[in-house]
Motif scaffolding. Structure first.
Motif, PDB file in Angstrom:
ATOM      1  N   ASP A 136      -7.337   9.337  -9.350  1.00  0.00           N
ATOM      2  CA  ASP A 136      -7.339   8.955  -7.851  1.00  0.00           C
ATOM      3  C   ASP A 136      -8.554   8.195  -7.635  1.00  0.00           C
ATOM      4  OD1 ASP A 136      -4.665  10.178  -7.581  1.00  0.00           O
ATOM      5  OD2 ASP A 136      -5.700  11.634  -6.503  1.00  0.00           O
TER       6      ASP A 136
ATOM      7  N   GLN B 178       0.869  -1.196   0.200  1.00  0.00           N
ATOM      8  CA  GLN B 178       0.187   0.039  -0.008  1.00  0.00           C
ATOM      9  C   GLN B 178       0.965   1.130   0.070  1.00  0.00           C
ATOM     10  OE1 GLN B 178      -2.658  -0.400   3.467  1.00  0.00           O
ATOM     11  NE2 GLN B 178      -3.907  -1.993   2.586  1.00  0.00           N
ATOM     12  N   GLN B 179       1.958   1.228   0.651  1.00  0.00           N
ATOM     13  CA  GLN B 179       2.982   2.385   0.956  1.00  0.00           C
ATOM     14  C   GLN B 179       3.702   2.678  -0.384  1.00  0.00           C
ATOM     15  OE1 GLN B 179       3.100   4.461   3.625  1.00  0.00           O
ATOM     16  NE2 GLN B 179       4.663   5.785   2.633  1.00  0.00           N
TER      17      GLN B 179
ATOM     18  N   GLU C 152      -5.909  10.855   2.767  1.00  0.00           N
ATOM     19  CA  GLU C 152      -5.035  11.854   2.467  1.00  0.00           C
ATOM     20  C   GLU C 152      -5.267  12.106   1.275  1.00  0.00           C
ATOM     21  OE1 GLU C 152       0.007  12.248   1.301  1.00  0.00           O
ATOM     22  OE2 GLU C 152      -0.788  10.575   2.749  1.00  0.00           O
ATOM     23  N   GLU C 153      -5.622  11.261   0.256  1.00  0.00           N
ATOM     24  CA  GLU C 153      -5.644  11.785  -1.018  1.00  0.00           C
ATOM     25  C   GLU C 153      -6.970  12.451  -1.247  1.00  0.00           C
ATOM     26  OE1 GLU C 153      -5.228   7.947  -3.278  1.00  0.00           O
ATOM     27  OE2 GLU C 153      -3.053   7.740  -2.553  1.00  0.00           O
TER      28      GLU C 153
ATOM     29  N   TRP D 273      -5.287   0.939   5.033  1.00  0.00           N
ATOM     30  CA  TRP D 273      -5.208   1.752   3.769  1.00  0.00           C
ATOM     31  C   TRP D 273      -6.189   2.789   3.766  1.00  0.00           C
ATOM     32  CZ3 TRP D 273      -9.531   2.797   0.502  1.00  0.00           C
ATOM     33  CH2 TRP D 273      -9.120   3.407  -0.787  1.00  0.00           C
TER      34      TRP D 273
ATOM     35  N   ARG E 102      -6.202   5.366   5.658  1.00  0.00           N
ATOM     36  CA  ARG E 102      -5.309   6.606   5.842  1.00  0.00           C
ATOM     37  C   ARG E 102      -4.825   7.356   4.500  1.00  0.00           C
ATOM     38  NH1 ARG E 102      -0.067   3.710   8.899  1.00  0.00           N
ATOM     39  NH2 ARG E 102       0.468   2.215   7.127  1.00  0.00           N
ATOM     40  N   TYR E 103      -4.412   6.219   3.843  1.00  0.00           N
ATOM     41  CA  TYR E 103      -4.001   6.727   2.442  1.00  0.00           C
ATOM     42  C   TYR E 103      -5.206   7.552   1.624  1.00  0.00           C
ATOM     43  CZ  TYR E 103       0.196   4.062   3.289  1.00  0.00           C
ATOM     44  OH  TYR E 103       1.128   3.220   4.032  1.00  0.00           O
ATOM     45  N   TRP E 104      -6.278   6.643   1.749  1.00  0.00           N
ATOM     46  CA  TRP E 104      -7.666   7.369   1.016  1.00  0.00           C
ATOM     47  C   TRP E 104      -7.959   8.802   1.671  1.00  0.00           C
ATOM     48  CZ3 TRP E 104     -13.164   5.932   2.647  1.00  0.00           C
ATOM     49  CH2 TRP E 104     -14.067   6.489   1.614  1.00  0.00           C
TER      50      TRP E 104
ATOM     51  N   HIS F 136       1.038   4.269  -2.750  1.00  0.00           N
ATOM     52  CA  HIS F 136       0.756   5.484  -2.342  1.00  0.00           C
ATOM     53  C   HIS F 136       2.109   6.630  -2.826  1.00  0.00           C
ATOM     54  CE1 HIS F 136      -1.063   8.816  -0.129  1.00  0.00           C
ATOM     55  NE2 HIS F 136       0.032   8.943   0.567  1.00  0.00           N
ATOM     56  N   GLU F 137       3.243   6.122  -2.328  1.00  0.00           N
ATOM     57  CA  GLU F 137       4.440   7.083  -2.722  1.00  0.00           C
ATOM     58  C   GLU F 137       4.489   7.259  -4.251  1.00  0.00           C
ATOM     59  OE1 GLU F 137       7.888   6.374  -0.935  1.00  0.00           O
ATOM     60  OE2 GLU F 137       7.108   6.090   1.093  1.00  0.00           O
TER      61      GLU F 137
ATOM     62  N   ARG G  64       1.976   9.971  -5.269  1.00  0.00           N
ATOM     63  CA  ARG G  64       1.690  11.402  -4.861  1.00  0.00           C
ATOM     64  C   ARG G  64       1.749  12.569  -5.632  1.00  0.00           C
ATOM     65  NH1 ARG G  64       5.494  10.244   0.386  1.00  0.00           N
ATOM     66  NH2 ARG G  64       3.766   9.612   1.975  1.00  0.00           N
TER      67      ARG G  64
END
Length: 314
Positions: free
Chosen positions: A206, A46-47, A128-129, A122, A124-126, A50-51, A54
């Motif tokens: 996204d 996931q990380q 942030e985006e 996951w 947390r990534y949602w 995500h990276e 970005r």
């Protein structure tokens, strides 16, 4: 305690190269049960994704030429900013619900518990985006001096959604991302300014990624045998029925909801302004999502309803 020696640097480098391009795990249940991936492994994937995806709100907004924006462009930005206010409570709720469900399943089915925890992690990534989307559109509205979002509206749109069955929740989120992605893509197609067009295209991309994640988690729950396909079809029918949610604020009767705000209920359509629709494309993507989640093929709204009725035994 004797610590295990660290691998030599070249081993780490080789492992990183061997991982290949970051991607969403479409077969999450298989990854956990057959491949033996741990939650740490899943979080790393996931990380990595995500990276790799970005982007900078500041840089995107810096590329917009405000002198080239039409009244229709401004209206699209204003609607998008308000709609995106509702995503934070959705992500906050998903994180909380996934953790509760993880602990409920922990003693009964460790695989389902792991799927739930992977989903909650996951989120947390949602979050942030979606924060990128919200702040980008609302900052544009502020700079262009469009009708401001009042504090009362901001707080109203932050209401947290009520809890529901997890498969139903994930299916609803997948479909809402489909509707959003198609809308943003349609907007990008008619916007003339390259900077604003790029922003709408980025947000649409996204949303497609988010949709794919929700489908992956939902499919894993169905693959586990703990959740039944009928729940996914029930939600799809809610959207696709006559006067259903897929029509958003254009439908004849928009239900009054005191508990939460669905963004599609609050899009404003103004005379002479472009309004994204593309209903057929949304339907096709929903059919595809159902196929991925449940393995059942449908190709019409009637097929969704018939399948749902068959699955519930009517």
């Amino acid at each position: 305690m004797v610590e295990a020696p660290l691998p030599p640097p070249n081993t780490v480098a080789v492992a990183a190269v061997a991982e290949g391009r970051p991607a969403i795990m479409a077969e999450l249940h298989d990854a956990i049960t057959r491949q033996g991936l741990s939650l740490v492994d899943l979080t790393w994937e996931q990380q990595r994704l995500h990276e790799s995806r970005r982007w900078s709100v500041v840089e995107m907004l810096g590329a917009v030429d405000f002198t080239k924006l039409s009244d229709s462009d401004r209206h699209l930005v204003w609607n998008a900013g308000r709609a995106e206010l509702t995503t934070k409570p959705g992500a906050d709720r998903l994180e909380r619900l996934a953790d509760l469900e993880c602990r409920r399943w922990l003693e009964k089915d460790a695989t389902v518990a792991a799927i739930m925890q992977a989903c909650g992690t996951w989120s947390r990534y949602w979050n942030e985006e979606e924060a990128h989307h919200e702040t980008a559109f609302n900052r544009l509205s502020t700079v262009m001096r469009l009708e401001p979002v009042s504090n009362a509206t901001f707080i109203e749109f932050r209401k947290v959604f009520p809890d529901d069955d997890m498969l139903r929740t994930l299916t609803l989120l997948a479909i809402s991302e489909i509707v959003a992605a198609v809308n943003y893509g349609q907007c990008a197609a008619i916007i003339q300014d390259p900077g604003l067009r790029a922003l709408f295209k980025q947000v649409a991309a996204d949303e497609i990624q988010h949709m794919t994640y929700f489908i992956s988690f939902a499919k894993a729950l169905v693959d586990s045998g703990a959740y039944k396909a009928k729940e996914a079809f029930a939600v799809a029918h809610l959207f696709l029925r006559d006067g259903g949610e897929v029509h958003g604020s254009k439908r004849e009767r928009v239900e009054a909801r005191g508990t939460h705000v669905n963004w599609w209920d609050h899009l404003e359509h103004r005379e002479g302004m472009y309004t994204p629709d593309a209903l057929h494309k949304k339907e096709q993507l929903i059919f595809h999502a159902l196929k991925r989640i449940t393995g059942i093929t449908v190709d019409s709204r009637e097929g969704v309803e018939d399948t749902w009725m068959d699955l519930v035994g009517c």
